[in-house]
Design a protein around this motif. Structure first.
Motif, short mmCIF file in Angstrom:
data_model
loop_
_atom_site.label_atom_id
_atom_site.label_comp_id
_atom_site.label_asym_id
_atom_site.label_seq_id
_atom_site.Cartn_x
_atom_site.Cartn_y
_atom_site.Cartn_z
N GLY A 86 0.80 -1.21 0.00
CA GLY A 86 0.00 0.00 0.00
C GLY A 86 0.84 1.27 0.00
N PRO A 87 0.18 2.44 0.06
CA PRO A 87 0.90 3.72 0.07
C PRO A 87 1.70 3.88 1.35
CG PRO A 87 -1.43 4.06 0.49
CD PRO A 87 -1.29 2.63 0.11
N LEU A 88 2.67 4.77 1.30
CA LEU A 88 3.55 5.00 2.43
C LEU A 88 3.12 6.21 3.23
CD1 LEU A 88 7.00 4.53 0.63
CD2 LEU A 88 5.62 2.79 1.80
N ARG A 89 3.55 6.25 4.49
CA ARG A 89 3.32 7.39 5.37
C ARG A 89 4.66 7.92 5.84
NH1 ARG A 89 2.20 8.52 11.00
NH2 ARG A 89 0.60 10.16 11.22
N PHE A 90 4.87 9.23 5.69
CA PHE A 90 6.12 9.87 6.10
C PHE A 90 5.84 10.76 7.29
CE2 PHE A 90 9.05 13.52 5.90
CZ PHE A 90 10.28 12.86 5.92
N LYS A 91 6.64 10.63 8.35
CA LYS A 91 6.43 11.43 9.55
C LYS A 91 7.75 12.00 10.03
CE LYS A 91 4.09 11.51 14.04
NZ LYS A 91 5.08 12.43 14.63
N VAL A 92 7.73 13.32 10.29
CA VAL A 92 8.89 13.97 10.89
C VAL A 92 8.37 15.03 11.85
CG1 VAL A 92 9.07 15.57 8.92
CG2 VAL A 92 11.02 15.25 10.46
N GLY A 93 8.79 14.94 13.11
CA GLY A 93 8.29 15.88 14.11
C GLY A 93 6.77 15.88 14.16
N LYS A 94 6.16 17.06 14.00
CA LYS A 94 4.71 17.19 14.05
C LYS A 94 4.05 17.04 12.68
CE LYS A 94 4.92 20.34 18.03
NZ LYS A 94 4.61 21.72 18.51
N ALA A 95 4.84 16.87 11.64
CA ALA A 95 4.29 16.79 10.28
C ALA A 95 4.19 15.34 9.82
CB ALA A 95 5.16 17.58 9.31
N ALA A 96 3.09 15.02 9.16
CA ALA A 96 2.89 13.67 8.64
C ALA A 96 2.25 13.76 7.26
CB ALA A 96 2.03 12.84 9.59
N LEU A 97 2.76 12.96 6.33
CA LEU A 97 2.21 12.89 4.97
C LEU A 97 1.80 11.45 4.70
CD1 LEU A 97 4.99 14.88 3.05
CD2 LEU A 97 2.92 15.80 4.13
N SER A 98 0.61 11.29 4.16
CA SER A 98 0.10 9.96 3.85
C SER A 98 -0.12 9.82 2.35
CB SER A 98 -1.21 9.69 4.60
OG SER A 98 -1.01 9.76 6.00
N GLY A 99 -0.25 8.57 1.91
CA GLY A 99 -0.58 8.30 0.52
C GLY A 99 0.58 8.46 -0.44
N LEU A 100 1.82 8.37 0.06
CA LEU A 100 2.98 8.51 -0.82
C LEU A 100 3.23 7.22 -1.59
CD1 LEU A 100 5.45 10.32 1.63
CD2 LEU A 100 3.99 11.36 -0.13
N ASP A 101 3.72 7.38 -2.80
CA ASP A 101 4.01 6.21 -3.64
C ASP A 101 5.17 5.41 -3.05
OD1 ASP A 101 2.06 6.96 -5.45
OD2 ASP A 101 3.47 8.10 -6.70
N ALA A 102 5.03 4.08 -3.10
CA ALA A 102 6.15 3.22 -2.74
C ALA A 102 7.21 3.32 -3.83
CB ALA A 102 5.67 1.78 -2.58
N GLY A 103 8.45 3.11 -3.46
CA GLY A 103 9.54 3.28 -4.43
C GLY A 103 10.10 4.67 -4.31
N THR A 104 9.71 5.56 -5.23
CA THR A 104 10.15 6.96 -5.19
C THR A 104 8.94 7.86 -5.20
OG1 THR A 104 12.20 6.43 -6.37
CG2 THR A 104 11.53 8.75 -6.30
N ALA A 105 8.83 8.74 -4.22
CA ALA A 105 7.70 9.67 -4.12
C ALA A 105 8.22 11.10 -4.22
CB ALA A 105 6.98 9.48 -2.78
N SER A 106 7.44 11.96 -4.87
CA SER A 106 7.76 13.38 -4.98
C SER A 106 6.80 14.19 -4.12
CB SER A 106 7.67 13.85 -6.44
OG SER A 106 8.65 13.21 -7.23
N PHE A 107 7.31 15.13 -3.34
CA PHE A 107 6.48 15.98 -2.50
C PHE A 107 6.02 17.19 -3.32
CE2 PHE A 107 8.68 14.81 1.80
CZ PHE A 107 8.40 13.48 1.55
N ASP A 108 4.75 17.58 -3.13
CA ASP A 108 4.30 18.83 -3.75
C ASP A 108 4.70 20.01 -2.86
OD1 ASP A 108 2.30 19.22 -1.74
OD2 ASP A 108 0.85 18.06 -2.89
#
Length: 345
Positions: A86-108
């Motif tokens: 499934g999609p990945l979740r990125f978390k750093v400190g108080k910020a969290a991003l969900s629905g990132l592509d597995a493999g290589t993901a680009s941030f908007d």
């Protein structure tokens, strides 16, 4: 937490200021992050999982072109055997991003604005996948590397600086340096008799470097030399040999196709591509091939001109290397019918 990293970068600040003033490429690494700024002053910072121990491979690439008010580009990559669900979740400190592509993901840009402040004040970030698989990105060295990026691009003390912001106008930021333009010449087809030139020219070659660099001295003979046509009068001689424990290179000479042959040893080395008269050398940083350096040269009708160079300095387990970090780029123009083609880093 980040003060030690910033202090380390400040101690080396004079080097970066000098490099920025001369508009030269910059290369710098600290802890788990590395920085490469190419000859146009586009900078790329790459970070990885902590070195040593049992860690899943993960890497972040932060790219910024030179010039005032330039936006960041952030990509995230995981080393995965295909088992991440499934999609990945990125978390750093108080910020969290969900629905990132597995493999290589680009941030908007919205995601970048959310995570950048947290990246700068945290020790690490995590990536998780459904099923509980987890990757930990080290942020040790990030602030030092981004400060070095700001220095190389002339951003320190401006509103757009990443680490040390200030009130200096954005107009003071260094502009991008135009890419060098190289006219390249497509070589003609081989002529009858070109294959015989190797034996004729070989006795004229200065083979001191070849004998020093080639592991197998038996490879240094006329039978191992290939001949490639460059133009109506010049040919390229290529002698391939193993160097080091796990690398292979090709030593090159240009020569006249008729006596006096007058061979000239080239700084360029590597495999010759007849389609575009290019030479590319690629070297592993270590045997498993998780870090590489490469250099590319093109024939301009007279000699071979360097047109690209790239390399990642940190060997962190990604097959083929996590990213290609250009150190030198150029624009290639067909000399016969001028039209812009892609650069070859």
């Amino acid at each position: 937490m980040k003060s030690a990293c910033v202090a380390a970068a400040l101690l080396l600040g004079a080097l970066s200021v000098g490099a920025a003033g001369k508009k030269e490429p910059v290369s710098f690494s600290h802890n788990d992050w590395e920085l490469v700024c190419d000859n146009t002053l586009t900078c790329r910072a790459a970070g990885y999982q902590a070195d040593g121990g049992e860690h899943q491979q993960v890497s972040m690439l932060i790219t910024r072109a030179a010039g005032p008010n330039t936006a960041l580009d952030i990509q995230l990559q995981i080393g995965d055997d295909g088992s991440a669900k499934g999609p990945l979740r990125f978390k750093v400190g108080k910020a969290a991003l969900s629905g990132l592509d597995a493999g290589t993901a680009s941030f908007d840009q919205g995601q970048i604005r959310a995570v950048l402040p947290e990246l700068l004040k945290s020790d690490d970030a995590t990536v998780t996948a459904n099923g509980g698989k987890k990757w930990t990105l080290s942020l040790a060295g990030l602030n030092a590397v981004l400060l070095k990026m700001d220095e190389a691009q002339g951003r320190v003390d401006t509103p757009g600086a990443l680490v040390r912001k200030g009130a200096k106008p954005e107009s003071s930021v260094l502009p991008p340096v135009p890419m060098p333009v190289v006219q390249v010449v497509k070589p003609p087809k081989a002529r009858p008799g070109d294959d015989a030139l190797a034996a004729r020219i070989f006795p004229s070659l200065d083979l001191k470097e070849a004998r020093e660099r080639c592991n197998n001295q038996d490879q240094v003979n006329a039978r191992s030399v290939e001949v490639h046509r460059l133009n109506d009068r010049k040919v390229l001689l290529a002698l391939g040999c193993g160097v080091g424990a796990y690398n292979y290179t090709t030593l090159l000479w240009t020569a006249n196709d008729k006596p006096p042959y007058a061979p000239v040893s080239l700084e360029a080395s590597g495999e010759f591509d007849e389609k575009d008269a290019s030479v590319t050398s690629s070297m592993k940083g270590r045997g498993i091939g998780d870090c590489w350096s490469s250099e590319t040269w093109h024939f301009n009708g007279t000699t071979f001109v360097r047109t690209g160079a790239a390399g990642d300095g940190m060997c962190r387990g990604f097959a083929g290397g996590a990213w290609s970090l250009p150190r030198y780029v150029s624009r290639l123009v067909d000399a016969a019918a001028p039209s812009l083609t892609s650069s070859k880093p």
